[in-house]
Design a protein around this motif. Structure first.
Motif, PDB file in Angstrom:
ATOM      1  N   ALA A  54       0.524  -2.259  -0.227  1.00 52.94           N
ATOM      2  CA  ALA A  54      -0.563  -2.798   1.167  1.00 52.94           C
ATOM      3  C   ALA A  54      -0.084  -3.064   2.762  1.00 52.94           C
ATOM      4  N   ASN A  60      -0.178  -2.396  10.108  1.00 52.48           N
ATOM      5  CA  ASN A  60       0.597  -1.130   9.931  1.00 52.48           C
ATOM      6  C   ASN A  60       1.689  -0.867   9.386  1.00 52.48           C
ATOM      7  N   GLY A  62       2.385  -1.064   5.493  1.00 50.00           N
ATOM      8  CA  GLY A  62       2.312  -0.458   4.500  1.00 50.00           C
ATOM      9  C   GLY A  62       2.912   0.689   4.616  1.00 50.00           C
ATOM     10  N   SER A  82      -2.217  -0.956   7.740  1.00 48.10           N
ATOM     11  CA  SER A  82      -2.471  -2.070   7.136  1.00 48.10           C
ATOM     12  C   SER A  82      -2.564  -3.703   8.136  1.00 48.10           C
ATOM     13  N   PRO A  91      -3.718  -8.709   2.316  1.00 46.99           N
ATOM     14  CA  PRO A  91      -3.416  -7.381   2.890  1.00 46.99           C
ATOM     15  C   PRO A  91      -4.411  -5.975   1.967  1.00 46.99           C
ATOM     16  N   SER A  92      -4.197  -5.257   3.176  1.00 43.93           N
ATOM     17  CA  SER A  92      -5.045  -4.026   2.864  1.00 43.93           C
ATOM     18  C   SER A  92      -4.431  -2.960   3.299  1.00 43.93           C
ATOM     19  N   GLY A  93      -4.157  -2.118   2.339  1.00 45.51           N
ATOM     20  CA  GLY A  93      -3.583  -0.554   3.453  1.00 45.51           C
ATOM     21  C   GLY A  93      -3.501   0.256   2.233  1.00 45.51           C
ATOM     22  N   SER A  95      -4.301   2.244  -0.836  1.00 45.07           N
ATOM     23  CA  SER A  95      -3.691   1.273  -2.360  1.00 45.07           C
ATOM     24  C   SER A  95      -3.719   3.150  -3.278  1.00 45.07           C
ATOM     25  N   ILE A 108      -6.737   4.816   1.982  1.00 38.81           N
ATOM     26  CA  ILE A 108      -6.373   4.365   2.582  1.00 38.81           C
ATOM     27  C   ILE A 108      -6.917   2.574   2.811  1.00 38.81           C
ATOM     28  N   GLY A 111      -8.440  -2.590   5.484  1.00 33.01           N
ATOM     29  CA  GLY A 111      -7.350  -3.111   6.396  1.00 33.01           C
ATOM     30  C   GLY A 111      -8.308  -4.013   7.315  1.00 33.01           C
TER      31      GLY A 111
END
Length: 390
Positions: A54, A60, A62, A82, A91-93, A95, A108, A111
């Motif tokens: 992530a 960004n 990721g 991300s 963090p999220s991106g 997966s 993805i 985010g």
């Protein structure tokens, strides 16, 4: 009579598995230095692992990494979307991952497509998200030769994100190599849906694609925030919804009356989609499960119950009448910050065998087909743990 015999054999095998795996297993650190690893898969034809990450607090950041069988990490592609997601700025991106031939599908997450609203627990649209392709699935087509040589290290820029959002298929040159890759946007889901509140009229519910499975030419995508499984026709690009899961009653004396089911992982097994459910706040013990959706009949039912914060399931077809399933739980007590747990079920209703209950924030599970060793990503430690069974 025949069904009863099968049930009896499964019960016997379950007991046998319980006695065998109650012996000591070995848990070691296999790889370190990953940036919030989300999912891990084993690429059988190339004999290495693929791991989605992530990213960090950097926009960004990721990436997808190759991890060799010796535990060395090599970047396959970086610069993926991300951002820091609500409510905890985690963090999220990138997966979920799915490899079909030389096509790698990358889910993805949301985010920073949403930000905190004025009311407690509210979220509103972010007018300036890091990327225009959050809540999506990317299709990365790699020449087979690229997966066998070093360096890999494809990369996306912010300008590339905009081009992908516009429907372009990009050619990605390989640094110091002659074999380009192609990437396109296979599916673009809404980043959120309206969920107005009296105190926050523009409150929204975010999306969070987190699980992938493929059957025929249909991609199935589990959305852990929208509580549904979407379908993507890879030929036409048409997007639909297979099933939406309703809220679940909260059995605890505190918290809201209902809680979100949170489907977070998909596996395809014998024409059935196996779906794990985390179950949202207050994360009641024993309320999570693994459910199955029959793609032939549309029947939906529970497969394994009594879990807590289930995050992955890995079925293993060992032949004969029965199949083994490993279940992974993020934590056995989320509110207390307890470690996660890996268990083995030799039949859906059999007593499980605890393989490990010391995993720290585990998110995904893979199995080496030759050795039978299990590999678990830990999101907050940035590690992959290797578990060798006796």
């Amino acid at each position: 009579m025949f069904i009863k015999k099968i049930a009896f054999l499964c019960f016997v095998f379950a007991l046998g598995g319980f006695v065998f795996e109650s012996q000591a297993q070995t848990s070691t650190v296999f790889a370190v230095g990953l940036e919030h690893p989300q999912k891990i898969i084993y690429a059988h034809q190339y004999k290495f692992f693929l791991v989605s990450e992530a990213g960090s607090s950097t926009p960004n950041s990721g990436r997808v990494s190759i991890v060799t069988e010796s535990g060395a990490r090599v970047t396959l592609i970086d610069g993926l979307p991300s951002g820091l997601a609500q409510p905890n700025n985690d963090p999220s991106g990138p997966s979920a991952l799915l490899l079909q031939g030389n096509k790698l599908y990358i889910a993805i997450g949301n985010g920073n497509a949403t930000i905190a609203g004025a009311g407690q627990g509210s979220e509103i649209p972010n007018p300036n998200p890091n990327s225009p392709i959050f809540s999506s699935v990317l299709e990365l087509t790699l020449p087979s030769v690229v997966l066998k040589i070093i360096p890999k290290n494809f990369s996306l820029s912010s300008a590339d994100h905009a081009r992908l959002a516009n429907g372009e298929t990009l050619i990605l040159p390989q640094p110091f190599g002659l074999f380009p890759a192609r990437i396109r946007l296979a599916a673009d889901f809404p980043n959120f849906t309206p969920l107005p509140r009296p105190d926050v009229p523009n409150n929204v519910r975010p999306s969070n694609p987190f699980g992938l499975a493929l059957h025929a030419n249909t991609l199935y995508v589990a959305d852990a925030a929208q509580n549904n499984i979407r379908t993507v026709d890879l030929g036409s690009g048409a997007i639909g919804t297979l099933i939406t899961y309703p809220p679940r009653p909260n059995p605890l004396p505190f918290g809201p009356p209902v809680t979100d089911p949170v489907p977070d992982s998909l596996r395809l097994f014998n024409n059935k989609l196996l779906v794990t459910f985390l179950v949202g706040f207050p994360f009641p013990a024993g309320a999570a499960d693994v459910r199955q959706y029959d793609l032939d009949t549309g029947a939906e039912s529970q497969l394994i119950g009594g879990l807590t914060s289930a995050i992955d399931v890995l079925p293993v077809d060992e032949g004969g009448f029965c199949s083994t399933a490993y279940t992974l739980e993020f934590s056995t007590n989320m509110l207390a910050g307890a470690p996660g747990r890996l268990q083995r079920f030799d039949a859906p209703t059999a007593m499980p065998t605890v393989i490990s209950n010391t995993l720290i924030s585990p998110t995904s599970l893979a199995r080496h087909p030759q050795t039978g060793d299990l590999f678990v990503t830990e999101i907050f430690t940035g590690r992959i743990m290797r578990i060798t069974l006796p």
